[in-house]
Design a protein around this motif. Structure first.
Motif, PDB file in Angstrom:
ATOM      1  N   LEU A  26       0.820  -1.203   0.000  1.00 45.19           N
ATOM      2  CA  LEU A  26       0.000   0.000   0.000  1.00 45.19           C
ATOM      3  C   LEU A  26       0.859   1.260   0.000  1.00 45.19           C
ATOM      4  O   LEU A  26       0.549   2.244  -0.668  1.00 45.19           O
ATOM      5  CB  LEU A  26      -0.916  -0.011   1.227  1.00 45.19           C
ATOM      6  CG  LEU A  26      -1.918   1.133   1.353  1.00 45.19           C
ATOM      7  CD1 LEU A  26      -2.940   1.083   0.222  1.00 45.19           C
ATOM      8  CD2 LEU A  26      -2.631   1.072   2.702  1.00 45.19           C
ATOM      9  N   ALA A  27       1.952   1.230   0.750  1.00 48.02           N
ATOM     10  CA  ALA A  27       2.780   2.427   0.914  1.00 48.02           C
ATOM     11  C   ALA A  27       3.782   2.622  -0.212  1.00 48.02           C
ATOM     12  O   ALA A  27       4.322   3.731  -0.363  1.00 48.02           O
ATOM     13  CB  ALA A  27       3.533   2.352   2.243  1.00 48.02           C
ATOM     14  N   GLY A  28       4.047   1.591  -1.009  1.00 42.93           N
ATOM     15  CA  GLY A  28       5.081   1.670  -2.036  1.00 42.93           C
ATOM     16  C   GLY A  28       4.989   2.891  -2.928  1.00 42.93           C
ATOM     17  O   GLY A  28       5.964   3.660  -3.058  1.00 42.93           O
ATOM     18  N   PRO A  29       3.824   3.142  -3.566  1.00 44.17           N
ATOM     19  CA  PRO A  29       3.730   4.333  -4.420  1.00 44.17           C
ATOM     20  C   PRO A  29       3.961   5.640  -3.663  1.00 44.17           C
ATOM     21  O   PRO A  29       4.537   6.580  -4.203  1.00 44.17           O
ATOM     22  CB  PRO A  29       2.296   4.252  -4.960  1.00 44.17           C
ATOM     23  CG  PRO A  29       1.923   2.811  -4.862  1.00 44.17           C
ATOM     24  CD  PRO A  29       2.623   2.305  -3.639  1.00 44.17           C
ATOM     25  N   LEU A  30       3.517   5.693  -2.403  1.00 50.65           N
ATOM     26  CA  LEU A  30       3.677   6.931  -1.625  1.00 50.65           C
ATOM     27  C   LEU A  30       5.144   7.228  -1.373  1.00 50.65           C
ATOM     28  O   LEU A  30       5.588   8.376  -1.445  1.00 50.65           O
ATOM     29  CB  LEU A  30       2.932   6.819  -0.297  1.00 50.65           C
ATOM     30  CG  LEU A  30       1.472   6.357  -0.365  1.00 50.65           C
ATOM     31  CD1 LEU A  30       0.856   6.349   1.026  1.00 50.65           C
ATOM     32  CD2 LEU A  30       0.667   7.253  -1.287  1.00 50.65           C
ATOM     33  N   LEU A  31       5.894   6.180  -1.062  1.00 50.74           N
ATOM     34  CA  LEU A  31       7.317   6.369  -0.801  1.00 50.74           C
ATOM     35  C   LEU A  31       8.079   6.750  -2.067  1.00 50.74           C
ATOM     36  O   LEU A  31       9.171   7.303  -1.991  1.00 50.74           O
ATOM     37  CB  LEU A  31       7.899   5.098  -0.186  1.00 50.74           C
ATOM     38  CG  LEU A  31       7.279   4.673   1.155  1.00 50.74           C
ATOM     39  CD1 LEU A  31       7.894   3.369   1.640  1.00 50.74           C
ATOM     40  CD2 LEU A  31       7.449   5.762   2.198  1.00 50.74           C
TER      41      LEU A  31
END
Length: 701
Positions: A26-31
């Motif tokens: 879930l966090a991959g794109p945000l990072l």
């Protein structure tokens, strides 16, 4: 004993690894500097948070939003949660490109942590983590990722249940648990999504009743009620303005068809074992006619994963073997799931009349959102199933009945195909064989792994974690990527093509009211772009659409609003059309020589002008009328009245004068006072001696 502790630790590590994998996906794109700019995230939350951050940086009054509807009470609209301490810190200290992804991800971290903490009081650590994963990453909370504030309020729910459990089943100070419940209640209200706050209180009340029956500690019900009352006071600074905004909006008079829009069609039950049987993965409400054709999978998604289906089957097979506390909790969770599902059916179910006619509840659209409570109950049942699995010494003979889970999935697929052949057009487009086959494979693997986990818990649980990761990637994450996940930075700096406009001029784009006529996504996107680029509009996209008297699709109303250009979708594929003779931002209506107006201040929530009106008259300002505005002429209070149906005016005597308007709604002042009282009561409760200690001192000679 050491061997058992080591096995338990290994199981917990396996479950934590699964949770970490889902969070990383879930966090991959945000990072990577990208963001899920889908639906309301792009058209609603992003532009309003940009305005909020700009006001925090400049010191402007963020309560009044001048860019939509010729001005509106954005704080009363509520969904930005502008007075929540977390939002003040995030958007006050960080740039939006960092604050928005941080807010998004923080919701899921808090949700996961709270669910694990709550379930840990009832089940072992590995089972608690699995239940937390189910509630956080499958079902309502992940499908509603575009509704930031709804997920944020839902993230309070497991923490409230944790405190309620401590209050009834703990041995500590009830005052501290009560203070925590008050703070959570106030925090949820400050986030500004009353519909989800209503769901939270429904579950809390049900769990309080369950624990009172289980423990016999009925006096603690009063502790809970008092804590919630204090929490409502804490949230008063948001609750009262929202109540006023609701009364001044068209939401207060929604027709019945708009309230029950998004009722869950009963055929969606097939999603439990066959989520891809329909191409769009759901059976639309009312045949996909009218407004319901715009209610999609994020509202009607019932599926919580193939692993969960197998775990529920295991729990049913092992029902008699459960210890009494686990069976009582499972019975309560199952009852919550059934009642909530019937509520989600809307006008398909027995509670349709209540949803349409009950006070307050009738302000909430889309009954399918009661699925939040269904998914909570299912997560609790899944945790109980895992807890029983890791305690079992061997798989019982009844484990072979787990084969019914993939068999049910296959039967649903075949049955739907037969109905589609016999009655063409009755059902929506069916899904592909490849995706259905993939899901059947997950069901087969889940059933086999659940049976394996009873004999070899570490291996079986590891396999279930892998199935859940695959399921999340194909179902939830795939849904997120319906629209691309673009870099966030360009979206924050839009450069729309707009003809030159004068200072104070407005633009018009028609966006019909949500729930009455569906606003087109292109128009919503364009309005958000224009707002972030610094333009002001006669329309916009919000939840509480302000009630207005003028029809802004008509040129006469556009002129009064000072519209320089109107967007015409029907002309040359869409183009800007000049509006003839728009009225100035401020003017004087009266007799005598023409008055001169020089605007000195035009900021959110504040307006000032110098006026030279030899004959006096009425000073007219084309900002939307709201009872929260005050006016002063040369520093003396003046009466604010309506002008041209939707705008504001105040009387001025002949001569030169200074005119000032300021947004100071009484609902905010009363709400702030209530919040202050609530905060004082929380401090008093925390500092006061506990009832138990007081009783002990009285008995001491």
């Amino acid at each position: 004993m050491m061997r058992q502790d080591g096995a338990r630790r290994d199981l917990t590590l396996v479950a934590l690894a699964g949770a970490a994998a889902l969070l990383a996906l879930l966090a991959g794109p945000l990072l990577a500097g990208r963001f899920y700019l889908y639906d309301d995230l792009l058209t609603f939350h992003l532009p309003l948070r940009v305005f909020y951050a700009r006001c925090l940086a400049s010191g402007d009054d963020f309560r009044w939003f001048p860019d939509y509807f010729c001005g509106m009470d954005l704080h009363g609209e509520g969904q930005i949660g502008m007075l929540h301490p977390a939002h003040l810190v995030l958007y006050g200290l960080l740039p939006v490109r960092v604050a928005l992804p941080a807010e998004f991800l923080l919701n899921y971290v808090v949700l996961l942590g709270g669910m694990v903490a709550f379930l840990r009081r009832r089940v072992g650590p590995s089972a608690a983590v699995v239940g937390g994963m189910v509630f956080t990453f499958f079902g309502y909370n992940i499908l509603h990722f575009m509704h930031l504030n709804s997920v944020a309020v839902a993230a309070h729910l497991p923490w409230s249940l944790w405190l309620i459990d401590r209050l009834f089943r703990g041995t500590g100070r009830p005052a501290l648990d009560g203070a925590g419940l008050a703070l959570l209640t106030g925090s949820g209200l400050l986030l500004g999504h009353p519909q989800t706050a209503w769901y939270v209180k429904l579950v809390e009340g049900a769990y309080v009743l369950f624990l009172a029956l289980e423990t016999g500690r009925w006096r603690r019900v009063a502790w809970y009620a008092g804590s919630v009352g204090i929490g409502v006071l804490l949230g008063g600074v948001q609750l009262l303005p929202t109540w006023e905004a609701l009364a001044l909006s068209r939401r207060a008079t929604l027709p019945a068809g708009s309230i029950t829009m998004g009722s869950l069609h009963p055929l969606n039950l097939v999603q439990l074992v066959a989520p891809y049987v329909f191409l769009e993965r759901y059976m639309p409400s009312h045949g996909g006619q009218g407004l319901d054709r715009f209610v999609r999978i994020h509202e009607l998604g019932l599926y919580q994963g193939a692993a969960v289906s197998a775990l529920l089957a295991w729990l049913a097979l092992r029902w008699r073997a459960l210890d009494p506390p686990a069976r009582r909790l499972a019975r309560g969770a199952a009852l919550l799931a059934v009642i909530s599902f019937l509520m989600a059916l809307g006008d398909y179910g027995p509670f349709g009349w209540v949803l349409v006619h009950a006070p307050l509840i009738r302000s909430f659209r889309v009954p399918a959102r009661y699925l939040l409570l269904v998914h909570l109950a299912v997560a609790v049942l899944a945790a109980l199933a895992v807890d029983d699995l890791v305690r079992a010494n061997r798989a019982p003979r009844s484990a072979r009945w787990l084969a019914l889970v993939p068999a049910a999935g296959l039967a649903c697929w075949v049955g739907i195909r037969v109905v589609d052949q016999l009655r063409p057009g009755l059902l929506p487009t069916l899904g592909t064989n490849a995706r259905v086959g993939f899901n059947l494979g997950l069901l087969v693997a889940s059933a086999a792994l659940v049976a394996l986990a009873a004999r070899r818990p570490r291996l079986g649980l590891l396999g279930l974690m892998l199935v859940m990761v695959a399921d999340f990637t194909s179902y939830a994450l795939y849904f997120h990527l319906w629209d691309t996940v673009p870099p966030l930075a360009p979206a924050l700096d839009p450069r729309p093509e707009v003809p030159p406009v004068g200072e104070g001029d407005r633009l018009h784009i028609t966006l019909p009211e949500p729930g009455v006529a569906y606003p087109g996504r292109r128009a919503e996107y364009r309005s958000g772009q224009l707002s972030m680029a610094g333009y002001r509009l006669t329309d916009g996209y919000v939840a509480l659409f302000p009630a207005r008297r003028l029809d802004y699709t008509r040129v006469e109303a556009q002129r009064l609003a000072g519209v320089a250009w109107a967007w015409d979708d029907d002309r040359d594929g869409g183009s800007w059309v000049a509006v003839p003779g728009p009225m100035p931002r401020a003017r004087v209506e009266g007799e005598g020589p023409p008055a001169r107006v020089a605007i000195r201040l035009d900021r959110p929530g504040r307006f000032g002008a110098e006026v030279d009106a030899p004959g006096g008259g009425r000073f007219v300002w084309n900002e939307a009328f709201h009872p929260g505005w005050t006016a002063a002429v040369d520093g003396e209070p003046a009466t604010v009245s309506r002008a041209d149906s939707d705008f504001m005016a105040c009387p001025i005597p002949p001569g030169r004068h200074s005119v000032a308007f300021r947004f100071r709604p009484s609902s905010f002042r009363l709400g702030a006072a209530a919040s202050g009282v609530g905060l004082a009561l929380v401090v008093a409760v925390v500092l006061a001696p506990s009832g138990h200690s007081f009783a002990v001192r009285r008995r001491t000679p």
